[in-house]
Design a protein around this motif. Structure first.
Motif, PDB file in Angstrom:
ATOM      1  N   THR A   2       1.044  -1.041  -0.158  1.00 16.03           N
ATOM      2  CA  THR A   2       0.088  -0.130  -0.004  1.00 16.03           C
ATOM      3  C   THR A   2       0.874   1.301   0.035  1.00 16.03           C
ATOM      4  OG1 THR A   2      -1.687  -1.192   1.244  1.00 16.03           O
ATOM      5  CG2 THR A   2      -2.030   1.283   1.438  1.00 16.03           C
ATOM      6  N   VAL A   3       0.714   2.036  -1.006  1.00 19.91           N
ATOM      7  CA  VAL A   3       1.392   3.457  -1.075  1.00 19.91           C
ATOM      8  C   VAL A   3       0.554   4.391  -0.370  1.00 19.91           C
ATOM      9  CG1 VAL A   3       2.473   4.906  -2.656  1.00 19.91           C
ATOM     10  CG2 VAL A   3       2.291   2.431  -3.323  1.00 19.91           C
ATOM     11  N   ALA A   5      -0.407   8.292   0.291  1.00 20.46           N
ATOM     12  CA  ALA A   5      -0.402   9.401  -0.501  1.00 20.46           C
ATOM     13  C   ALA A   5      -0.576  10.486   0.429  1.00 20.46           C
ATOM     14  CB  ALA A   5      -1.668   9.263  -1.244  1.00 20.46           C
ATOM     15  N   PRO A   6       0.304  11.681   0.155  1.00 19.93           N
ATOM     16  CA  PRO A   6       0.264  13.032   0.908  1.00 19.93           C
ATOM     17  C   PRO A   6      -0.897  13.537   0.441  1.00 19.93           C
ATOM     18  CG  PRO A   6       1.668  12.914  -0.988  1.00 19.93           C
ATOM     19  CD  PRO A   6       1.409  11.597  -1.075  1.00 19.93           C
ATOM     20  N   SER A   7      -1.470  14.438   1.166  1.00 15.37           N
ATOM     21  CA  SER A   7      -2.682  15.259   0.892  1.00 15.37           C
ATOM     22  C   SER A   7      -2.336  16.013  -0.057  1.00 15.37           C
ATOM     23  CB  SER A   7      -3.294  15.994   2.079  1.00 15.37           C
ATOM     24  OG  SER A   7      -2.338  16.866   2.370  1.00 15.37           O
ATOM     25  N   VAL A   8      -3.345  16.468  -0.887  1.00 18.30           N
ATOM     26  CA  VAL A   8      -3.164  17.389  -2.294  1.00 18.30           C
ATOM     27  C   VAL A   8      -2.311  18.322  -1.832  1.00 18.30           C
ATOM     28  CG1 VAL A   8      -4.168  18.300  -3.871  1.00 18.30           C
ATOM     29  CG2 VAL A   8      -5.166  16.617  -3.080  1.00 18.30           C
ATOM     30  N   ARG A  11       1.638  19.026  -1.960  1.00 19.47           N
ATOM     31  CA  ARG A  11       2.552  18.515  -3.160  1.00 19.47           C
ATOM     32  C   ARG A  11       3.650  19.149  -3.463  1.00 19.47           C
ATOM     33  NH1 ARG A  11       1.451  19.243  -9.205  1.00 19.47           N
ATOM     34  NH2 ARG A  11       2.552  17.569 -10.240  1.00 19.47           N
TER      35      ARG A  11
END
Lengths: 410, 410
Positions: A2-3, A5-8, A11
């Motif tokens: 499972t990768v 993800a940072p929050s949008v 970025r």
């Protein structure tokens, strides 16, 4: 897996470098390309490039041929075409070589042939035998595939076949890359006796020979020698599917380079894989360009070969004469029998890389020899190209080079 | 290591197959290519190929442009040129995209762009995300570099971005390969909402997007949508060096394919590596061809785009109408808004591979859909191309296809 993800909002800038393949890390900007940038000052006489003489290009013949094929083939001249290449062109090549069109693959310049052959032959770590020095562009083509280079020593008659035997015994090599005629960078030619010995040895050890022959037709002195491909064919009774030589040549040096038309001749198992590799690489070589070349091979090509080799012969002799006139006697040089280049070896204490800057100050440029050695070395060597130089440029340029070298020797 | 050599007399035939790289073993003859051979019988109506309509090619404009550039540039039009490509052409592309020529690399057809991007990005085993189905030629380009494909489900609006999120979470992917406009093979277009979502998601997970857009200008109905590249640029405030979208497009579908001129737009770290890769792969795209295209982009290209999309619109609507008229109601089909292809899904029990032979007996041909799935499947699907079909061919061919399908359903 499972990768996360940072929050949008988080970025960051994309880290492109970290996304490149390890193959990409083996690629580098060509040393020559960087050198050519330095030497392209307008008032510098450059013997550095390797450009065919543009004033000899058959411009009007190309114009007429383009017009003719657009009429003759109509929209087909501009449509997708077969990966193998334009059949009339492959037939013409095959007929001259005594093989079939099934043994010929048209490529987008010799460089593509070298790249695709590297792609279908080289596993990471495979031993590839190269001349010392050799053509830099070939190293650049093979490099991404991760070969391990082993150098074969050369002398004034090309590859030293006695040394080759030792190299073959000590290494399980995949192929030997050789430029037997008027080699780039040295201008040297492999002798007939050595050609035969090279073929015997490589056949014995089950090592393929990749013969790169862009200059073969441009012999301006001495006797024409059979290609390794021809000799290899003879050795197996004329059966192209048993010939262990893969042959590469081009229309770049005999007609024009800017159309990017070249070819590979080889046994069918090699050609079949090459077709697949080429399909993935660019589908096919431009249709119009192949048709233009096919239109020129019968009449214009022989005439053009005569013109070009006559001109290059004059320029080569002129450059050699000026070298003898203006350069210190300690400087060794080759005396090419064809092609576009000659090679100089300076006294051992001179490094031609820093020398280049001094030469450019005196308004003359060359290519330092070191980048042509797969494993480094050759620091006191340089390549000079005479193919697009005028008599005045040769006189002025070699005189300035002589001054540069003398200053460095002092 | 010492290699033992058999004596000269022992020499056996060269075992070429054993000398090929493992990379070569990943290459295969294109399934479509083999299919096209079957369908190229003269009396068969073929919807199988993907050829732009040759009768629409601007043949006289190309003739005039070739003549013009040979006069304008002289021998330089036939000389070696820079790896990056003809500057006026790169400038024209860059200006339209709001980027600099340093963000544009000219390539020898889109296929070369895909190959070189695969070369600089894919390590063996890297996860590459592809649409299901996707463009077969891209798979062929990537395949030698040993990617591991993971499919992203699609529906009538293109990539299913809800599913994409799950795929991104479950796999550390290198890039997503996407054809958002009039996809090959389905003819489907990714909705604007999904374009934005796709970009957000891939940016979040640090996954590059490789946008392949050969047909984007050929929209014959509906509203034009911004490219992923444009939206990606917007997301980073217009800075091309922070855009995680790599864009590929071509002059093959709008002008002519036989000149092999296409380009890649990307951030500088990608373009710089691409230049090195291209240098080893073919030095540069043919000079004359780039100059011809540059000569045509201002006046001929816009006119040509109008002509081509108008013609393809008529053909697409015609084919859709005939499908509704002649095909069983159980057959689903896409209704493309542009491009060259539509896609059909037959009842589940029909396998389109054996169906092709039955169709060819009835003198019509298509491409079975299965080869477009990276991981297999799609046995009941097929691709039809309408781009070079006449009204009679469409009527007769679709009628024959209807008969073939009905016979198979019985």
């Amino acid at each position: 897996m499972t990768v996360s993800a940072p929050s949008v909002g988080d970025r960051a800038a994309v880290d492109f470098a970290s996304l490149l393949s390890t193959r990409a890390s083996r690629m580098n900007a060509s040393a020559i390309r960087e050198i050519l940038k330095i030497t392209q000052q307008p008032d510098v006489i450059s013997f550095a490039g390797g450009l065919p003489a543009p004033e000899l290009f058959p411009l009007e013949d190309v114009r007429r041929a383009a017009d003719t094929v657009l009429t003759k083939y109509g929209p087909s001249a501009l449509q997708y075409s077969t990966t193998e290449g334009h059949l009339p062109l492959r037939e013409w090549i095959a007929n001259r070589a005594g093989i079939t069109p099934g043994h010929v693959q048209i490529v987008t310049g010799s460089q593509q042939g070298l790249d695709l052959l590297g792609k279908i032959l080289i596993n990471e770590g495979d031993v590839v035998l190269v001349e010392a020095p050799t053509y830099l562009g070939a190293l650049q083509s093979f490099q991404p595939y991760g070969p391990q280079y082993v150098e074969v020593p050369t002398d004034e008659h090309g590859i030293d076949t006695d040394a080759l035997e030792g190299v073959l015994r000590a290494n399980q090599a995949k192929f030997l890359y050789a430029i037997p005629n008027f080699q780039n960078p040295t201008g040297r030619t492999l002798s007939l006796e050595r050609r035969r010995r090279l073929l015997e040895l490589t056949a014995q050890y089950g090592v393929l020979v990749l013969e790169d022959d862009p200059y073969g037709k441009l012999r301006f002195t001495g006797e024409e020698l059979p290609n390794l491909y021809e000799l290899g064919l003879e050795m197996v009774g004329g059966d192209p599917d048993r010939n262990h030589v893969i042959y590469s040549s081009s229309f770049s040096k005999t007609l024009v380079p800017g159309l990017r038309d070249a070819w590979v001749q080889a046994a069918k198992p090699i050609i079949e894989k090459l077709v697949q590799a080429k399909q993935g690489a660019d589908l096919h070589t431009p249709t119009l360009n192949q048709m233009i070349i096919a239109e020129l091979v019968e009449d214009v090509l022989p005439r053009q070969i005569k013109t070009v080799k006559q001109a290059y012969g004059v320029r080569a002799r002129d450059m050699v004469a000026r070298i003898r006139e203006f350069l210190p006697a300690e400087v060794e040089h080759t005396t090419p029998e064809g092609g576009m280049f000659l090679w100089m070896t300076l006294p051992g204490e001179i490094d031609t890389q820093p020398l280049l800057a001094q030469a450019v100050e005196r308004k003359v440029a060359f290519v330092p020899g070191s980048p042509f050695y797969a494993l480094g070395g050759g620091h006191n060597t340089m390549r000079l190209s005479y193919s697009s130089a005028t008599p005045t440029q040769i006189e002025t340029g070699i005189r300035a080079l002589g001054e540069t070298i003398r200053a460095a020797m002092e």
